[in-house]
Design a protein around this motif. Structure first.
Motif, PDB file in Angstrom:
ATOM      1  N   GLY A 139       0.796  -1.191   0.016  1.00  0.00           N
ATOM      2  CA  GLY A 139       0.003   0.027   0.055  1.00  0.00           C
ATOM      3  C   GLY A 139       0.870   1.453   0.038  1.00  0.00           C
ATOM      4  N   THR A 140       0.365   2.226   0.345  1.00  0.00           N
ATOM      5  CA  THR A 140       0.994   3.519   0.359  1.00  0.00           C
ATOM      6  C   THR A 140       0.947   3.985   1.951  1.00  0.00           C
ATOM      7  N   TYR A 141       2.330   4.382   2.186  1.00  0.00           N
ATOM      8  CA  TYR A 141       2.435   4.558   3.460  1.00  0.00           C
ATOM      9  C   TYR A 141       3.110   5.891   3.724  1.00  0.00           C
ATOM     10  N   LYS A 142       2.995   6.644   5.049  1.00  0.00           N
ATOM     11  CA  LYS A 142       4.002   7.681   5.344  1.00  0.00           C
ATOM     12  C   LYS A 142       4.288   7.854   6.577  1.00  0.00           C
ATOM     13  N   ALA A 143       5.544   8.428   6.644  1.00  0.00           N
ATOM     14  CA  ALA A 143       6.164   8.551   7.935  1.00  0.00           C
ATOM     15  C   ALA A 143       5.771  10.111   8.449  1.00  0.00           C
ATOM     16  N   VAL A 144       5.484  10.514   9.656  1.00  0.00           N
ATOM     17  CA  VAL A 144       5.170  11.616  10.139  1.00  0.00           C
ATOM     18  C   VAL A 144       5.999  11.777  11.280  1.00  0.00           C
ATOM     19  N   VAL A 145       6.787  12.820  11.496  1.00  0.00           N
ATOM     20  CA  VAL A 145       7.749  12.878  12.453  1.00  0.00           C
ATOM     21  C   VAL A 145       7.632  14.212  13.025  1.00  0.00           C
ATOM     22  N   THR A 146       7.196  14.400  14.471  1.00  0.00           N
ATOM     23  CA  THR A 146       7.215  15.829  15.024  1.00  0.00           C
ATOM     24  C   THR A 146       8.269  16.080  16.001  1.00  0.00           C
ATOM     25  N   PHE A 147       9.042  17.059  15.867  1.00  0.00           N
ATOM     26  CA  PHE A 147      10.177  17.562  16.581  1.00  0.00           C
ATOM     27  C   PHE A 147       9.533  18.592  17.690  1.00  0.00           C
ATOM     28  N   THR A 148       9.766  18.448  19.034  1.00  0.00           N
ATOM     29  CA  THR A 148       9.280  19.573  19.841  1.00  0.00           C
ATOM     30  C   THR A 148      10.694  19.975  20.541  1.00  0.00           C
ATOM     31  N   VAL A 149      11.001  21.048  20.179  1.00  0.00           N
ATOM     32  CA  VAL A 149      12.566  21.508  20.601  1.00  0.00           C
ATOM     33  C   VAL A 149      12.345  22.744  21.670  1.00  0.00           C
ATOM     34  N   THR A 185       6.866  19.614  12.089  1.00  0.00           N
ATOM     35  CA  THR A 185       6.419  18.344  11.557  1.00  0.00           C
ATOM     36  C   THR A 185       7.207  18.004  10.151  1.00  0.00           C
ATOM     37  N   ARG A 186       7.555  16.885  10.068  1.00  0.00           N
ATOM     38  CA  ARG A 186       8.043  16.457   8.494  1.00  0.00           C
ATOM     39  C   ARG A 186       7.245  15.121   8.210  1.00  0.00           C
TER      40      ARG A 186
END
Length: 143
Positions: free
Chosen positions: A115-125, A136-137
């Motif tokens: 299928g189609t997947y995505k990675a969601v990465v959220t940085f709180t600095v 968020t990337r």
């Protein structure tokens, strides 16, 4: 004397026309993205790959300003496209925390179907540079 005035006028017109032909650029337009300035963060990067066996890998790096950053919280989530929306993949989420000005890590997850997947990465600095940066990337891949 009249000849010198004509030659002088010709030279002035020629220089003006030549000046119009010189291209001028005020900005570098090779990057289509506008880069925001953050209070505490120098840079972030994520990489998302899915190998031929269905193993999804999410790698990230976050670098803050040394002497300013007090903590970095990184939230990682893999999502699967279902119709026109995205659903969290159960068991494919992680939270990492760092008390220094940089962090890097990789998380792997065995996908159960194509299928189609995505990675969601959220940085709180967080740090003394001002309000916490929340960045968020996302990267999308098809397997």
């Amino acid at each position: 004397m009249k000849l010198f005035k004509r030659i002088g006028s010709f030279v002035v017109v020629a220089v003006m026309l030549f000046a119009l032909l010189i291209p001028v650029s005020a900005a570098n337009v090779t990057s289509p993205e506008i880069a925001p300035c953050y209070n505490n963060t120098a840079s972030t990067e994520i990489v998302f790959v899915i190998d031929e066996n269905g193993v999804a890998s999410v790698s990230y790096t976050c670098i803050g300003y040394r002497g300013i950053v007090s903590s970095i919280k990184t939230e990682i989530q893999i999502q699967k496209k279902v119709g026109t929306s995205w659903a969290d993949v159960e068991g494919a989420s992680w939270i990492d925390e760092s008390s220094v000005y940089f962090c890097t890590n990789t998380h792997d997850y065995q996908l159960s179907e194509t299928g189609t997947y995505k990675a969601v990465v959220t940085f709180t600095v967080s740090g003394s540079g001002g309000a916490a940066d929340v960045i968020t990337r996302e990267i999308e891949k098809t397997y």
